[in-house]
Design an enzyme around this catalytic site. Structure first.
Site, PDB file in Angstrom:
ATOM      1  N   GLN A  31       0.820  -1.214   0.000  1.00 45.08           N
ATOM      2  CA  GLN A  31       0.000   0.000   0.000  1.00 45.08           C
ATOM      3  C   GLN A  31       0.852   1.261   0.000  1.00 45.08           C
ATOM      4  OE1 GLN A  31      -2.178  -1.130   3.503  1.00 45.08           O
ATOM      5  NE2 GLN A  31      -0.265  -1.605   4.542  1.00 45.08           N
ATOM      6  N   HIS A  62      -8.740   3.338  19.590  1.00 42.68           N
ATOM      7  CA  HIS A  62      -7.917   2.284  20.212  1.00 42.68           C
ATOM      8  C   HIS A  62      -8.486   1.848  21.556  1.00 42.68           C
ATOM      9  CE1 HIS A  62      -4.662   3.814  17.347  1.00 42.68           C
ATOM     10  NE2 HIS A  62      -4.969   2.579  16.975  1.00 42.68           N
ATOM     11  N   ASP A 155      -7.849  -5.037  13.976  1.00 44.64           N
ATOM     12  CA  ASP A 155      -7.677  -3.595  13.733  1.00 44.64           C
ATOM     13  C   ASP A 155      -7.268  -3.429  12.271  1.00 44.64           C
ATOM     14  OD1 ASP A 155      -5.510  -1.049  15.280  1.00 44.64           O
ATOM     15  OD2 ASP A 155      -7.011  -0.960  13.675  1.00 44.64           O
ATOM     16  N   THR A 157      -7.790  -2.454   7.954  1.00 49.76           N
ATOM     17  CA  THR A 157      -8.192  -1.401   7.022  1.00 49.76           C
ATOM     18  C   THR A 157      -9.594  -1.732   6.515  1.00 49.76           C
ATOM     19  OG1 THR A 157      -6.962  -2.757   5.453  1.00 49.76           O
ATOM     20  CG2 THR A 157      -5.875  -0.772   6.228  1.00 49.76           C
TER      21      THR A 157
HETATM   22  N1  SAM Z   1      -7.954   1.979  12.462  1.00 51.09           N
HETATM   23  C1  SAM Z   1      -7.724   1.864  11.116  1.00 51.09           C
HETATM   24  C2  SAM Z   1      -9.018   1.822  10.369  1.00 51.09           C
HETATM   25  O1  SAM Z   1     -10.048   1.563  10.972  1.00 51.09           O
HETATM   26  O2  SAM Z   1      -9.028   2.140   9.203  1.00 51.09           O
HETATM   27  C3  SAM Z   1      -6.857   0.668  10.877  1.00 51.09           C
HETATM   28  C4  SAM Z   1      -5.530   0.941  11.299  1.00 51.09           C
HETATM   29  S1  SAM Z   1      -4.372  -0.307  11.115  1.00 51.09           S
HETATM   30  C5  SAM Z   1      -3.065   0.641  10.735  1.00 51.09           C
HETATM   31  C6  SAM Z   1      -4.720  -1.211   9.669  1.00 51.09           C
HETATM   32  C7  SAM Z   1      -3.599  -2.178   9.333  1.00 51.09           C
HETATM   33  O3  SAM Z   1      -4.146  -3.386   8.780  1.00 51.09           O
HETATM   34  C8  SAM Z   1      -2.610  -1.663   8.290  1.00 51.09           C
HETATM   35  O4  SAM Z   1      -1.370  -1.381   8.907  1.00 51.09           O
HETATM   36  C9  SAM Z   1      -2.496  -2.808   7.256  1.00 51.09           C
HETATM   37  O5  SAM Z   1      -1.164  -3.041   6.852  1.00 51.09           O
HETATM   38  C10 SAM Z   1      -3.071  -3.980   8.052  1.00 51.09           C
HETATM   39  N2  SAM Z   1      -3.603  -5.075   7.247  1.00 51.09           N
HETATM   40  C11 SAM Z   1      -4.383  -5.003   6.140  1.00 51.09           C
HETATM   41  N3  SAM Z   1      -4.655  -6.245   5.680  1.00 51.09           N
HETATM   42  C12 SAM Z   1      -4.032  -7.130   6.531  1.00 51.09           C
HETATM   43  C13 SAM Z   1      -3.939  -8.555   6.601  1.00 51.09           C
HETATM   44  N4  SAM Z   1      -4.549  -9.338   5.699  1.00 51.09           N
HETATM   45  N5  SAM Z   1      -3.248  -9.105   7.627  1.00 51.09           N
HETATM   46  C14 SAM Z   1      -2.633  -8.315   8.566  1.00 51.09           C
HETATM   47  N6  SAM Z   1      -2.671  -6.952   8.543  1.00 51.09           N
HETATM   48  C15 SAM Z   1      -3.369  -6.378   7.537  1.00 51.09           C
END
Ligand code: SAM
Length: 278
Positions: A31, A62, A155, A157
């Site tokens: 990304q 959080h 948590d 995306t």
């Molecule tokens: N609070 C935020 C929201 O609601 O939009 C989310 C924040 S957090 C930073 C989201 C994280 O999910 C990102 O760092 C992304 O890299 C991670 N992510 C996305 N798909 C994933 C997957 N399949 N496994 C693990 N992490 C993943």
């Protein structure tokens, strides 16, 4: 010249921030990652043009993702966080003295690196010996998990790109299997104003998996519409009964959004939201 960052939201709306400077901008394997300093001195963490957090109000999201599940569990020791590579959810989880082990599984190692460099408020959790960072796909990790968890926090995306798999029944069936007998899952589930179908589809898909499934709300100013939802599923306990807070946060935690009263109130849904999960 003034610099502004705007996140376009559905239905021709958006949220805009005046930018003081771009701290870092990088295209990772998964990304586009941008860390901006806004004119009010806060930091903005953006993935693929969508605001993940601002250091001004990230505490709301959080605290509500972590504490509703952790205070509903009798004695949480092992916690799995999927996504959450900024460290904010882990920061809240390790406040609980019973927590002995946290696996923080984010697919993108660049998120760990840039958060450590530019988001010390959330990445502070990385230095706690109980927190184990794993740059892996969360769906694969939970499928292979051998040792049960008391609480699993998702948590993620939006349900697009690498995050899409984290909204499916297969993933939640693997979470349910990885939970201990009193296990609790909580995940972010988007906004009822613009993503009602995401919430309806998620609940329809995962309701048969958990003993009880609940939706709760919180006001997150920087997310589309400002009203955000979370979904909580229990493995044990009485079917359909909303998990109450079994303890209250000590004053010295200085929580700024979550409280025992907010825990009770956040499950009260306005009719247009209750309809999405009925
Ligand atoms: N609070 C935020 C929201 O609601 O939009 C989310 C924040 S957090 C930073 C989201 C994280 O999910 C990102 O760092 C992304 O890299 C991670 N992510 C996305 N798909 C994933 C997957 N399949 N496994 C693990 N992490 C993943």
């Amino acid at each position: 010249m003034e610099l502004w960052f705007t996140e376009a939201h559905p239905s021709h709306r958006g949220l805009t921030f005046r930018v003081r400077r771009v701290l870092e901008s990088r295209k990772s394997r998964y990304q586009q990652i941008d860390i901006l300093e806004t004119e009010d001195g806060a930091r903005l963490f953006v993935l693929d043009g969508m605001v993940m957090l601002t250091t001004r109000d990230e505490f709301v999201y959080h605290e509500m993702l972590a504490h509703v599940a952790l205070f509903a569990h009798p004695a949480p020791r092992r916690v799995l966080i999927i996504g959450g590579g900024d460290g904010g959810t882990a920061r809240e989880a390790i406040k609980h003295p019973t927590v002995e082990h946290v696996d923080l599984v984010d697919i993108d190692e660049d998120v760990f690196e840039l958060s450590r460099r530019h988001l010390p408020e959330t990445a502070v959790s990385f230095d706690d010996p109980r927190v184990h960072l794993r740059a892996e796909d969360g769906a694969a990790f939970v499928r292979e998990a051998k040792t049960p968890y008391d609480v699993v926090l998702v948590d993620s995306t939006e349900p697009i790109g690498p995050g899409a798999v984290l909204f499916g029944a297969e993933f939640h069936a693997d979470i349910h299997r990885a939970l201990g007998p009193d296990g609790i899952m909580a995940c972010q589930s988007d906004t009822p104003f613009f993503d009602g179908e995401t919430i309806r589809t998620l609940h329809r898909a995962v309701r048969p998996i958990y003993r009880s499934l609940h939706l709760y709300l919180a006001s997150v100013p920087v997310y589309p519409s400002g009203l955000w939802s979370f979904t909580l599923g229990t493995k044990g306990g009485a079917a359909g009964v909303r998990p109450r807070a079994l303890r209250t946060p000590p004053a010295d935690w200085r929580l700024r959004y979550y409280s025992a009263e907010v825990h009770d109130a956040c499950f009260a849904l306005p009719p247009f939201v209750a309809e999405l999960v009925s």
